[in-house]
Motif scaffolding. Structure first.
Motif, PDB file in Angstrom:
ATOM      1  N   ASP A 131     -19.587  -3.969 -47.527  1.00 21.18           N
ATOM      2  CA  ASP A 131     -19.420  -5.312 -46.985  1.00 21.18           C
ATOM      3  C   ASP A 131     -19.888  -5.423 -45.536  1.00 21.18           C
ATOM      4  O   ASP A 131     -20.077  -6.529 -45.029  1.00 21.18           O
ATOM      5  CB  ASP A 131     -17.950  -5.744 -47.081  1.00 21.18           C
ATOM      6  CG  ASP A 131     -17.553  -6.086 -48.512  1.00 21.18           C
ATOM      7  OD1 ASP A 131     -18.458  -6.293 -49.332  1.00 21.18           O
ATOM      8  OD2 ASP A 131     -16.346  -6.139 -48.802  1.00 21.18           O
ATOM      9  N   SER A 175     -10.332  -8.542 -53.608  1.00 21.50           N
ATOM     10  CA  SER A 175     -11.496  -9.313 -53.153  1.00 21.50           C
ATOM     11  C   SER A 175     -12.415  -9.698 -54.301  1.00 21.50           C
ATOM     12  O   SER A 175     -13.273 -10.569 -54.145  1.00 21.50           O
ATOM     13  CB  SER A 175     -12.283  -8.508 -52.106  1.00 21.50           C
ATOM     14  OG  SER A 175     -12.937  -7.396 -52.697  1.00 21.50           O
ATOM     15  N   TYR A 176     -12.259  -9.070 -55.465  1.00 20.31           N
ATOM     16  CA  TYR A 176     -13.071  -9.405 -56.639  1.00 20.31           C
ATOM     17  C   TYR A 176     -12.370 -10.400 -57.554  1.00 20.31           C
ATOM     18  O   TYR A 176     -12.862 -10.693 -58.640  1.00 20.31           O
ATOM     19  CB  TYR A 176     -13.403  -8.131 -57.426  1.00 20.31           C
ATOM     20  CG  TYR A 176     -14.124  -7.082 -56.609  1.00 20.31           C
ATOM     21  CD1 TYR A 176     -15.362  -7.346 -56.033  1.00 20.31           C
ATOM     22  CD2 TYR A 176     -13.569  -5.822 -56.399  1.00 20.31           C
ATOM     23  CE1 TYR A 176     -16.034  -6.395 -55.284  1.00 20.31           C
ATOM     24  CE2 TYR A 176     -14.224  -4.859 -55.651  1.00 20.31           C
ATOM     25  CZ  TYR A 176     -15.449  -5.147 -55.095  1.00 20.31           C
ATOM     26  OH  TYR A 176     -16.112  -4.214 -54.348  1.00 20.31           O
ATOM     27  N   ARG A 215     -12.126 -12.383 -49.491  1.00 20.56           N
ATOM     28  CA  ARG A 215     -13.164 -11.810 -50.350  1.00 20.56           C
ATOM     29  C   ARG A 215     -13.991 -10.758 -49.620  1.00 20.56           C
ATOM     30  O   ARG A 215     -15.229 -10.778 -49.627  1.00 20.56           O
ATOM     31  CB  ARG A 215     -14.054 -12.925 -50.905  1.00 20.56           C
ATOM     32  CG  ARG A 215     -13.263 -14.008 -51.620  1.00 20.56           C
ATOM     33  CD  ARG A 215     -14.120 -15.142 -52.114  1.00 20.56           C
ATOM     34  NE  ARG A 215     -15.023 -14.713 -53.173  1.00 20.56           N
ATOM     35  CZ  ARG A 215     -14.657 -14.460 -54.431  1.00 20.56           C
ATOM     36  NH1 ARG A 215     -13.370 -14.555 -54.775  1.00 20.56           N
ATOM     37  NH2 ARG A 215     -15.534 -14.105 -55.334  1.00 20.56           N
ATOM     38  N   GLN A 216     -13.263  -9.844 -48.969  1.00 14.94           N
ATOM     39  CA  GLN A 216     -13.909  -8.769 -48.221  1.00 14.94           C
ATOM     40  C   GLN A 216     -13.108  -7.485 -48.412  1.00 14.94           C
ATOM     41  O   GLN A 216     -11.954  -7.497 -48.831  1.00 14.94           O
ATOM     42  CB  GLN A 216     -13.946  -9.102 -46.730  1.00 14.94           C
ATOM     43  CG  GLN A 216     -14.959 -10.164 -46.347  1.00 14.94           C
ATOM     44  CD  GLN A 216     -16.341  -9.576 -46.115  1.00 14.94           C
ATOM     45  OE1 GLN A 216     -16.566  -8.781 -45.219  1.00 14.94           O
ATOM     46  NE2 GLN A 216     -17.287  -9.967 -46.953  1.00 14.94           N
ATOM     47  N   GLY A 217     -13.760  -6.340 -48.091  1.00 14.97           N
ATOM     48  CA  GLY A 217     -13.039  -5.086 -48.038  1.00 14.97           C
ATOM     49  C   GLY A 217     -12.174  -5.018 -46.789  1.00 14.97           C
ATOM     50  O   GLY A 217     -12.053  -5.990 -46.036  1.00 14.97           O
ATOM     51  N   ARG A 244     -20.148 -12.748 -55.466  1.00 19.58           N
ATOM     52  CA  ARG A 244     -19.463 -11.469 -55.354  1.00 19.58           C
ATOM     53  C   ARG A 244     -19.098 -10.979 -56.745  1.00 19.58           C
ATOM     54  O   ARG A 244     -18.712 -11.766 -57.613  1.00 19.58           O
ATOM     55  CB  ARG A 244     -18.205 -11.616 -54.491  1.00 19.58           C
ATOM     56  CG  ARG A 244     -17.549 -10.272 -54.160  1.00 19.58           C
ATOM     57  CD  ARG A 244     -16.431 -10.454 -53.142  1.00 19.58           C
ATOM     58  NE  ARG A 244     -15.803  -9.197 -52.787  1.00 19.58           N
ATOM     59  CZ  ARG A 244     -16.273  -8.330 -51.909  1.00 19.58           C
ATOM     60  NH1 ARG A 244     -17.402  -8.607 -51.290  1.00 19.58           N
ATOM     61  NH2 ARG A 244     -15.636  -7.205 -51.623  1.00 19.58           N
ATOM     62  N   LYS A 263     -25.217  -0.047 -53.835  1.00 25.38           N
ATOM     63  CA  LYS A 263     -23.848   0.440 -53.969  1.00 25.38           C
ATOM     64  C   LYS A 263     -23.743   1.723 -54.793  1.00 25.38           C
ATOM     65  O   LYS A 263     -22.956   2.620 -54.446  1.00 25.38           O
ATOM     66  CB  LYS A 263     -22.960  -0.650 -54.570  1.00 25.38           C
ATOM     67  CG  LYS A 263     -21.476  -0.382 -54.342  1.00 25.38           C
ATOM     68  CD  LYS A 263     -20.629  -1.598 -54.615  1.00 25.38           C
ATOM     69  CE  LYS A 263     -19.166  -1.346 -54.236  1.00 25.38           C
ATOM     70  NZ  LYS A 263     -18.317  -2.531 -54.455  1.00 25.38           N
ATOM     71  N   GLU A 271     -20.633 -15.522 -48.925  1.00 27.08           N
ATOM     72  CA  GLU A 271     -19.443 -14.952 -49.531  1.00 27.08           C
ATOM     73  C   GLU A 271     -18.735 -15.939 -50.451  1.00 27.08           C
ATOM     74  O   GLU A 271     -17.777 -15.601 -51.122  1.00 27.08           O
ATOM     75  CB  GLU A 271     -18.471 -14.483 -48.443  1.00 27.08           C
ATOM     76  CG  GLU A 271     -19.016 -13.340 -47.605  1.00 27.08           C
ATOM     77  CD  GLU A 271     -18.296 -13.215 -46.266  1.00 27.08           C
ATOM     78  OE1 GLU A 271     -17.358 -13.980 -46.036  1.00 27.08           O
ATOM     79  OE2 GLU A 271     -18.701 -12.372 -45.466  1.00 27.08           O
ATOM     80  N   THR A 323     -16.220  -0.079 -50.588  1.00 28.38           N
ATOM     81  CA  THR A 323     -16.280  -1.534 -50.417  1.00 28.38           C
ATOM     82  C   THR A 323     -16.374  -1.957 -48.953  1.00 28.38           C
ATOM     83  O   THR A 323     -17.198  -2.810 -48.607  1.00 28.38           O
ATOM     84  CB  THR A 323     -15.067  -2.208 -51.092  1.00 28.38           C
ATOM     85  OG1 THR A 323     -15.082  -1.909 -52.482  1.00 28.38           O
ATOM     86  CG2 THR A 323     -15.104  -3.721 -50.909  1.00 28.38           C
ATOM     87  N   GLY A 364     -14.060  -5.767 -43.277  1.00 27.05           N
ATOM     88  CA  GLY A 364     -14.476  -7.160 -43.192  1.00 27.05           C
ATOM     89  C   GLY A 364     -13.310  -8.120 -43.116  1.00 27.05           C
ATOM     90  O   GLY A 364     -13.363  -9.126 -42.393  1.00 27.05           O
ATOM     91  N   THR A 365     -12.231  -7.812 -43.834  1.00 32.21           N
ATOM     92  CA  THR A 365     -11.059  -8.688 -43.835  1.00 32.21           C
ATOM     93  C   THR A 365     -10.469  -8.822 -42.446  1.00 32.21           C
ATOM     94  O   THR A 365     -10.224  -9.932 -41.949  1.00 32.21           O
ATOM     95  CB  THR A 365      -9.999  -8.147 -44.808  1.00 32.21           C
ATOM     96  OG1 THR A 365     -10.468  -8.306 -46.149  1.00 32.21           O
ATOM     97  CG2 THR A 365      -8.683  -8.907 -44.648  1.00 32.21           C
TER      98      THR A 365
END
Length: 676
Positions: free
Chosen positions: A482, A325-326, A132-134, A67, A489, A63, A478, A137-138
């Protein structure tokens, strides 16, 4: 430059000379020369990239790079603005301002923006950018048991997207019907060659076109009535457009944001210029901003202001976290949060001025039509010459005739005259689809060149809706991507769109508008408040404001001015105390008003009138599902992960809160002890 390899106690490095100075490059870590406070310091890549700071310890190797990213910062800002600025800015904020004393509503609105909206918006931007996650994931990075918060956000985004894209489908239908002159909703249809349709005569042309020609609505939600094929075709078109635009993720949807974020402002400006040149526009704007401070004693005003700020910014949906995250790892997300939130609120006020300038014109036309009818009746009965009664002396003349009506009509009673009052017409509040597809279209048909204004207006609604839908769908795709799903995708996005379109057929039935109202009222209400409360509790209390401050400082630096210090203390005090308290109060008030309220809706009768109906049991059941389903994932996921680890020998838990020393719980709140 001469390079040598040196091995010391198992530490392998390269030695070289640059301008006479030795440079050591660790083969495991790249060293960088950093200037801090005028001093040259050499730091490892883990320090420069922030992997040794706060949440950075829990960013996996894969990660750290690779990304997808926005082309530039402007694209990110436009994407967030397009996501936050949606249909609610056009039709809900003006309605609330009109209902709650005009300018007086701005007082609770601004206070809720300051103490609730902006702090929560920055929190979501910051955790998304840092980890840096959706959404899923965050929150699993904080603790594997907290993934239910992200799932709840994803479910809410999915449910909101179902009905929201139906509104875009309606916009497509109105755009297709706007290329005729006169507009199809300007006149009632004729039957038998001579008679107008009675339903249209009783309800009005715009009401009839909306309820009968567009929705072909049934009298009650119990009667599904079959699918309205033209709405279903428009819905398929809407979901197809979403998929094509998002097929390459932010690489494609980011380009579309340049249009969806800017075009509505162009149209609003055009409508503002045109609206202010119409007669009566100043009356509408004056009515909007005339404060009635007594209304502030009503608790409902504060509740609606809080929920408007909350839902308008898209908090709790997961879209903000996904977009952030992007971002580059180091970006001033505090500045971004202020720009986006203030732009969103400015748009609400700006749109209200435009809306009420046009509604002022509509009300003036209705008012003068009412006066003309009464004047003609009085002149005819009293045999008075033209010009005796005008708009300016109407009240005086009518009052004077009260004592002489019998004489001037030769003993024949004068018919009762409708009461004409401009303020009463302006106070007829409409929101949502009623404002966009009925009230505003009624004003459009009275404008010269009405087809042009109709096309522009519904293209604007289409752009606003698409911009919000990109963020809403991103809030679903996202997090799933993730999680490591072995699906490309574009395919995953297509699957989400197909499933959503299939479920959305319920909104294409003749009873579909009733279901849209249900989803609009309950899908994004209580669950979002629950999600936001868990988010701010996890970050500010469990992780600690002091630790979170370390991450923020690494991303965009510490305070460097008086304004910077004010913002520093403002955000951290809001996260620690003010915002959680507001969320609890709003949540309690929302639950209370929902519990004591009646589950009723307005059914459309075939004669052109509306009657109040009570939702049947299955509709109430769906309402309960919309409220409970997202929230239940939070404890269920916790139980699932605990049971997996406890009974099925799952992998050891890893996460920010797992590694936390809870003996420092209170000291982690003392953000003022950090050094900058």
């Amino acid at each position: 430059m001469e390079k040598k390899t040196h091995v010391n106690d198992g530490f392998e490095a390269e030695l070289g000379e640059i301008n006479g100075d030795a440079k050591v490059i660790d083969t495991k870590h790249t060293f960088h020369d950093i200037v801090e406070n005028g001093d040259l310091k050499r730091k490892k890549d883990t320090e420069v990239d922030g992997y040794d700071v706060g949440m950075g310890h829990h960013i996996a190797e894969e990660e750290k790079g690779g990304r997808p990213a926005w082309d530039n910062q402007v694209q990110f800002l436009l994407a967030c603005i397009a996501y936050a600025v949606g249909l609610g800015n056009i039709w809900r904020f003006p309605y609330l301002a009109q209902t709650y004393g005009g300018g007086a509503f701005l007082i609770p609105y601004v206070l809720m923006l300051i103490f609730e909206g902006i702090p929560l918006f920055l929190l979501e931007l910051a955790v998304g950018q840092r980890l840096r996650q959706g959404a899923i994931g965050t929150w699993m990075k904080f603790h594997p048991y907290l993934g239910g918060i992200g799932i709840a956000s994803m479910v809410v985004s999915f449910m909101v997207g179902l009905y929201y894209n139906t509104i875009i489908a309606w916009c497509f239908w109105y755009i297709c019907n706007s290329f005729t002159d006169p507009l199809p909703y300007a006149n009632c249809p004729v039957v038998n060659g001579t008679e107008y349709v009675s339903e249209c005569v009783n309800s009005g042309t715009t009401d009839y076109f909306w309820y009968r020609e567009t929705l072909n609505i049934t009298p009650t939600i119990d009667d599904t009535g079959g699918v309205v094929w033209w709405v279903m075709v428009c819905l398929i078109l809407a979901w197809g457009l979403i998929w094509v635009t998002m097929i390459k993720g932010i690489e494609s949807s980011g380009k579309a944001m340049y249009v969806t974020a800017t075009f509505p402002y162009l149209v609003l400006f055009i409508f503002l210029v045109r609206g202010l040149t119409l007669k009566g526009s100043s009356t509408g704007v004056t009515y909007l901003f005339t404060p009635d401070v007594t209304i502030l004693a009503n608790p409902q005003v504060w509740l609606d202001a809080a929920t408007q700020i909350f839902f308008s910014l898209g908090l709790g949906f997961g879209g903000v976290i996904a977009f952030a995250s992007y971002n580059p790892k180091k970006q001033d997300c505090q500045r971004d949060a202020l720009i986006i939130a203030l732009t969103n609120s400015f748009t609400s006020v700006f749109a209200s001025i435009v809306i009420f300038a046009v509604l002022g014109y509509k009300a003036t036309v209705e008012y003068e039509t009412c006066l003309d009818g009464n004047i003609n009746v009085v002149l005819d009965y009293c045999d008075l010459p033209e010009g005796t009664i005008t708009y300016d002396n109407y009240d005086q003349q009518i009052q004077g005739l009260n004592t002489t009506w019998t004489n001037c009509t030769g003993g024949v009673p004068l018919p009762s005259l409708p009461y004409c009052n401009l303020q009463d017409i302006l106070s007829e509040a409409s929101q949502g689809t009623g404002l966009a597809f009925i009230v505003f279209t009624e004003a459009i048909i009275n404008m010269p060149g009405s087809p042009v204004w109709s096309v522009l207006f519904f293209l604007m609604l289409l752009s606003l809706g698409l911009g919000s839908m990109f963020g809403t769908v991103e809030g679903v795709v996202t997090p799933l991507f993730d999680l490591g799903l072995k699906v490309p995708k574009p395919v995953l996005t297509g699957i989400v769109c197909i499933i959503s379109c299939a479920i959305g057929i319920i909104f294409c039935t003749r009873a579909g508008n009733y279901w849209v109202d249900i989803f609009n009222s309950y899908a994004g209400s209580i669950p979002l408040l629950v999600i936001a409360f868990f988010e701010i509790t996890v970050v500010a209390w469990a992780y600690g404001v002091k630790n979170f401050d370390d991450d923020l400082t690494w991303m965009f630096g510490g305070p460097k001015s008086i304004a910077g210090w004010c913002l520093h203390w403002y955000f951290r005090l809001c996260w620690l105390i003010i915002s959680p308290v507001i969320l609890l109060v709003v949540f309690g008030a929302y639950v209370y008003t929902t519990a004591i309220g009646s589950f009723e809706y307005a059914g459309w009768d075939g004669d052109g009138s509306q009657t109040t109906q009570v939702y049947p049991w299955f509709a109430i059941f769906v309402i309960m599902i919309l409220i409970v389903l997202p929230c239940i994932f939070i404890p269920l996921f916790w139980i699932y992960r605990w049971a997996k680890y406890r009974f099925f020998h799952g992998e050891d838990s890893e996460g920010i809160l797992v590694d936390k020393s809870w003996s420092n719980f209170f000291s982690d709140m003392f953000f003022w002890k950090n050094k900058y």
